[in-house]
Design a protein around this motif. Structure first.
Motif, PDB file in Angstrom:
ATOM      1  N   ARG A   1      38.947  55.402  27.600  1.00 26.74           N
ATOM      2  CA  ARG A   1      37.662  54.899  27.116  1.00 26.74           C
ATOM      3  C   ARG A   1      37.664  53.392  27.325  1.00 26.74           C
ATOM      4  O   ARG A   1      38.517  52.680  26.791  1.00 26.74           O
ATOM      5  CB  ARG A   1      37.458  55.218  25.639  1.00 26.74           C
ATOM      6  CG  ARG A   1      36.077  54.763  25.149  1.00 26.74           C
ATOM      7  CD  ARG A   1      35.889  54.999  23.666  1.00 26.74           C
ATOM      8  NE  ARG A   1      36.830  54.155  22.951  1.00 26.74           N
ATOM      9  CZ  ARG A   1      37.366  54.446  21.766  1.00 26.74           C
ATOM     10  NH1 ARG A   1      37.077  55.570  21.166  1.00 26.74           N
ATOM     11  NH2 ARG A   1      38.204  53.620  21.188  1.00 26.74           N
ATOM     12  N   LEU A   2      36.724  52.883  28.124  1.00 23.67           N
ATOM     13  CA  LEU A   2      36.680  51.446  28.412  1.00 23.67           C
ATOM     14  C   LEU A   2      36.046  50.651  27.287  1.00 23.67           C
ATOM     15  O   LEU A   2      36.469  49.528  27.017  1.00 23.67           O
ATOM     16  CB  LEU A   2      35.951  51.197  29.729  1.00 23.67           C
ATOM     17  CG  LEU A   2      36.677  51.766  30.955  1.00 23.67           C
ATOM     18  CD1 LEU A   2      35.825  51.589  32.204  1.00 23.67           C
ATOM     19  CD2 LEU A   2      38.036  51.114  31.132  1.00 23.67           C
ATOM     20  N   THR A   3      35.021  51.196  26.634  1.00 22.67           N
ATOM     21  CA  THR A   3      34.399  50.508  25.500  1.00 22.67           C
ATOM     22  C   THR A   3      34.006  51.522  24.447  1.00 22.67           C
ATOM     23  O   THR A   3      33.769  52.691  24.748  1.00 22.67           O
ATOM     24  CB  THR A   3      33.132  49.716  25.912  1.00 22.67           C
ATOM     25  OG1 THR A   3      32.154  50.631  26.404  1.00 22.67           O
ATOM     26  CG2 THR A   3      33.441  48.661  26.952  1.00 22.67           C
ATOM     27  N   ASP A   4      33.906  51.045  23.213  1.00 25.60           N
ATOM     28  CA  ASP A   4      33.300  51.834  22.145  1.00 25.60           C
ATOM     29  C   ASP A   4      31.796  51.715  22.311  1.00 25.60           C
ATOM     30  O   ASP A   4      31.305  50.902  23.086  1.00 25.60           O
ATOM     31  CB  ASP A   4      33.689  51.262  20.775  1.00 25.60           C
ATOM     32  CG  ASP A   4      35.162  51.472  20.459  1.00 25.60           C
ATOM     33  OD1 ASP A   4      35.638  52.594  20.632  1.00 25.60           O
ATOM     34  OD2 ASP A   4      35.803  50.496  20.037  1.00 25.60           O
ATOM     35  N   ALA A   5      31.054  52.445  21.551  1.00 22.70           N
ATOM     36  CA  ALA A   5      29.589  52.364  21.602  1.00 22.70           C
ATOM     37  C   ALA A   5      29.113  51.222  20.702  1.00 22.70           C
ATOM     38  O   ALA A   5      28.365  51.410  19.752  1.00 22.70           O
ATOM     39  CB  ALA A   5      28.986  53.694  21.180  1.00 22.70           C
TER      40      ALA A   5
ATOM     41  N   ALA B   1      33.979  44.630  26.470  1.00 23.88           N
ATOM     42  CA  ALA B   1      34.405  44.821  27.855  1.00 23.88           C
ATOM     43  C   ALA B   1      35.819  45.366  27.811  1.00 23.88           C
ATOM     44  O   ALA B   1      36.632  44.942  26.991  1.00 23.88           O
ATOM     45  CB  ALA B   1      34.375  43.500  28.632  1.00 23.88           C
ATOM     46  N   GLY B   2      36.093  46.297  28.689  1.00 23.71           N
ATOM     47  CA  GLY B   2      37.430  46.863  28.780  1.00 23.71           C
ATOM     48  C   GLY B   2      37.817  47.047  30.226  1.00 23.71           C
ATOM     49  O   GLY B   2      36.964  47.256  31.091  1.00 23.71           O
ATOM     50  N   SER B   3      39.107  46.952  30.499  1.00 25.08           N
ATOM     51  CA  SER B   3      39.619  47.200  31.844  1.00 25.08           C
ATOM     52  C   SER B   3      40.980  47.864  31.732  1.00 25.08           C
ATOM     53  O   SER B   3      41.650  47.761  30.715  1.00 25.08           O
ATOM     54  CB  SER B   3      39.712  45.898  32.659  1.00 25.08           C
ATOM     55  OG  SER B   3      40.710  45.034  32.133  1.00 25.08           O
ATOM     56  N   ALA B   4      41.360  48.538  32.807  1.00 25.20           N
ATOM     57  CA  ALA B   4      42.684  49.156  32.875  1.00 25.20           C
ATOM     58  C   ALA B   4      43.155  49.060  34.322  1.00 25.20           C
ATOM     59  O   ALA B   4      42.409  49.426  35.240  1.00 25.20           O
ATOM     60  CB  ALA B   4      42.629  50.612  32.423  1.00 25.20           C
TER      61      ALA B   4
ATOM     62  N   ARG C   1      47.894  49.040  32.301  1.00 20.09           N
ATOM     63  CA  ARG C   1      47.705  47.939  31.351  1.00 20.09           C
ATOM     64  C   ARG C   1      46.252  48.009  30.905  1.00 20.09           C
ATOM     65  O   ARG C   1      45.343  47.970  31.715  1.00 20.09           O
ATOM     66  CB  ARG C   1      48.009  46.613  32.039  1.00 20.09           C
ATOM     67  CG  ARG C   1      47.484  45.376  31.356  1.00 20.09           C
ATOM     68  CD  ARG C   1      48.407  44.937  30.215  1.00 20.09           C
ATOM     69  NE  ARG C   1      47.842  43.802  29.517  1.00 20.09           N
ATOM     70  CZ  ARG C   1      48.251  42.548  29.668  1.00 20.09           C
ATOM     71  NH1 ARG C   1      49.241  42.259  30.483  1.00 20.09           N
ATOM     72  NH2 ARG C   1      47.688  41.584  28.983  1.00 20.09           N
ATOM     73  N   ARG C   2      46.023  48.143  29.615  1.00 16.91           N
ATOM     74  CA  ARG C   2      44.672  48.206  29.068  1.00 16.91           C
ATOM     75  C   ARG C   2      44.329  46.861  28.438  1.00 16.91           C
ATOM     76  O   ARG C   2      45.136  46.273  27.727  1.00 16.91           O
ATOM     77  CB  ARG C   2      44.576  49.342  28.057  1.00 16.91           C
ATOM     78  CG  ARG C   2      44.785  50.697  28.724  1.00 16.91           C
ATOM     79  CD  ARG C   2      44.810  51.849  27.755  1.00 16.91           C
ATOM     80  NE  ARG C   2      45.836  51.789  26.733  1.00 16.91           N
ATOM     81  CZ  ARG C   2      47.104  52.145  26.903  1.00 16.91           C
ATOM     82  NH1 ARG C   2      47.517  52.557  28.081  1.00 16.91           N
ATOM     83  NH2 ARG C   2      47.960  52.088  25.907  1.00 16.91           N
TER      84      ARG C   2
ATOM     85  N   GLY D   1      46.290  39.223  37.440  1.00 19.23           N
ATOM     86  CA  GLY D   1      46.986  40.493  37.643  1.00 19.23           C
ATOM     87  C   GLY D   1      46.417  41.606  36.787  1.00 19.23           C
ATOM     88  O   GLY D   1      45.208  41.707  36.609  1.00 19.23           O
ATOM     89  N   PRO D   2      47.290  42.454  36.216  1.00 19.46           N
ATOM     90  CA  PRO D   2      46.811  43.591  35.439  1.00 19.46           C
ATOM     91  C   PRO D   2      46.163  43.195  34.110  1.00 19.46           C
ATOM     92  O   PRO D   2      45.583  44.037  33.437  1.00 19.46           O
ATOM     93  CB  PRO D   2      48.061  44.442  35.214  1.00 19.46           C
ATOM     94  CG  PRO D   2      49.196  43.504  35.383  1.00 19.46           C
ATOM     95  CD  PRO D   2      48.739  42.452  36.355  1.00 19.46           C
ATOM     96  N   ALA D   3      46.214  41.909  33.734  1.00 18.84           N
ATOM     97  CA  ALA D   3      45.569  41.443  32.506  1.00 18.84           C
ATOM     98  C   ALA D   3      44.117  41.021  32.741  1.00 18.84           C
ATOM     99  O   ALA D   3      43.444  40.584  31.820  1.00 18.84           O
ATOM    100  CB  ALA D   3      46.352  40.268  31.910  1.00 18.84           C
ATOM    101  N   ALA D   4      43.614  41.171  33.960  1.00 21.85           N
ATOM    102  CA  ALA D   4      42.262  40.714  34.303  1.00 21.85           C
ATOM    103  C   ALA D   4      41.208  41.451  33.486  1.00 21.85           C
ATOM    104  O   ALA D   4      41.262  42.668  33.320  1.00 21.85           O
ATOM    105  CB  ALA D   4      42.008  40.901  35.792  1.00 21.85           C
ATOM    106  N   LEU D   5      40.264  40.696  32.971  1.00 18.43           N
ATOM    107  CA  LEU D   5      39.139  41.237  32.213  1.00 18.43           C
ATOM    108  C   LEU D   5      37.963  40.294  32.398  1.00 18.43           C
ATOM    109  O   LEU D   5      38.082  39.091  32.190  1.00 18.43           O
ATOM    110  CB  LEU D   5      39.486  41.372  30.728  1.00 18.43           C
ATOM    111  CG  LEU D   5      38.381  41.907  29.816  1.00 18.43           C
ATOM    112  CD1 LEU D   5      38.003  43.339  30.206  1.00 18.43           C
ATOM    113  CD2 LEU D   5      38.833  41.862  28.359  1.00 18.43           C
TER     114      LEU D   5
END
Length: 198
Positions: free
Chosen positions: A54-58, A63-66, A41-42, A109-113
């Motif tokens: 890729r967690l974030t763009d430049a 913020a990104g999580s998977a 889940r991204r 759960g997997p939606a955590a950010l």
């Protein structure tokens, strides 16, 4: 029956994750490359680009999580071995702050950010335990940029331990990470080559 483990393979860098997910979980995960990572889940700015995650763009303020969609059963007898490599790439607006490997039991759960910037996408996620790889000194609480920390419950102001890496984490070359967890002992090794430090 002896096959209860977590395995993620990323052949492009030779990264692997494997560990004992506990007999009750009877879980086995394999990802040949992140391009086929359907079980992840991204969240936020996280995206699959080719075979890479890729967690974030430049771009500032992301913020990104998977996370795996299916949680793993962890216990005092759990053994977890993680090996991966990463690159922090300079973009138009500079570098990102770092990344972490996070184990959590948040109700999200997997939606955590978590928060952006110094929060590395995991600040505010609790209960949790993060291995943080921070390339940027954001606050006086940060020992330094280019450090590895162990952080509980997303409390970035009070790491359990923080040590300098001794080399730049933001480099065009890959940085390699080994995390070994068994019972109450966690060992983290970070190197600028694919040879595992002793």
């Amino acid at each position: 029956a002896g096959d209860d483990y977590l395995a993620v393979r990323v052949p492009r860098d030779g990264g692997t994750v494997e560990g004992d997910a506990g007999a009750a979980a009877n879980a086995r995960f394999t990802i040949d490359d992140f391009g086929s990572a359907e079980r992840l889940r991204r969240n936020g700015s996280a995206a699959i680009v080719g075979s890479a995650l890729r967690l974030t763009d430049a771009i500032d303020g992301q913020a990104g999580s998977a996370f795996f969609e299916r949680p793993l059963a962890l216990s005092a007898s759990t053994r977890l071995r993680v090996r991966f490599s990463f690159r922090v790439v300079r973009g138009v607006e500079g570098l990102g702050d770092g990344l972490s490997l996070l184990l959590h039991a948040s109700p999200r759960g997997p939606a955590a950010l978590g928060r952006t910037g110094a929060g590395l996408g995991y600040q505010t996620i609790a209960p949790s335990l993060a291995v943080e790889l921070d390339e940027h000194r954001n606050t006086p609480a940060d020992l330094a940029g280019n450090s590895a920390s162990l952080v509980r419950d997303g409390n970035i102001a009070a790491p359990l331990v923080e040590v300098p890496c001794g080399f730049a984490l933001a480099t065009p070359a890959a940085v390699f990470v080994w995390i070994d967890y068994e019972g109450a002992v966690m060992e983290v090794r970070v190197a600028d080559s694919s040879l595992r430090p002793a």
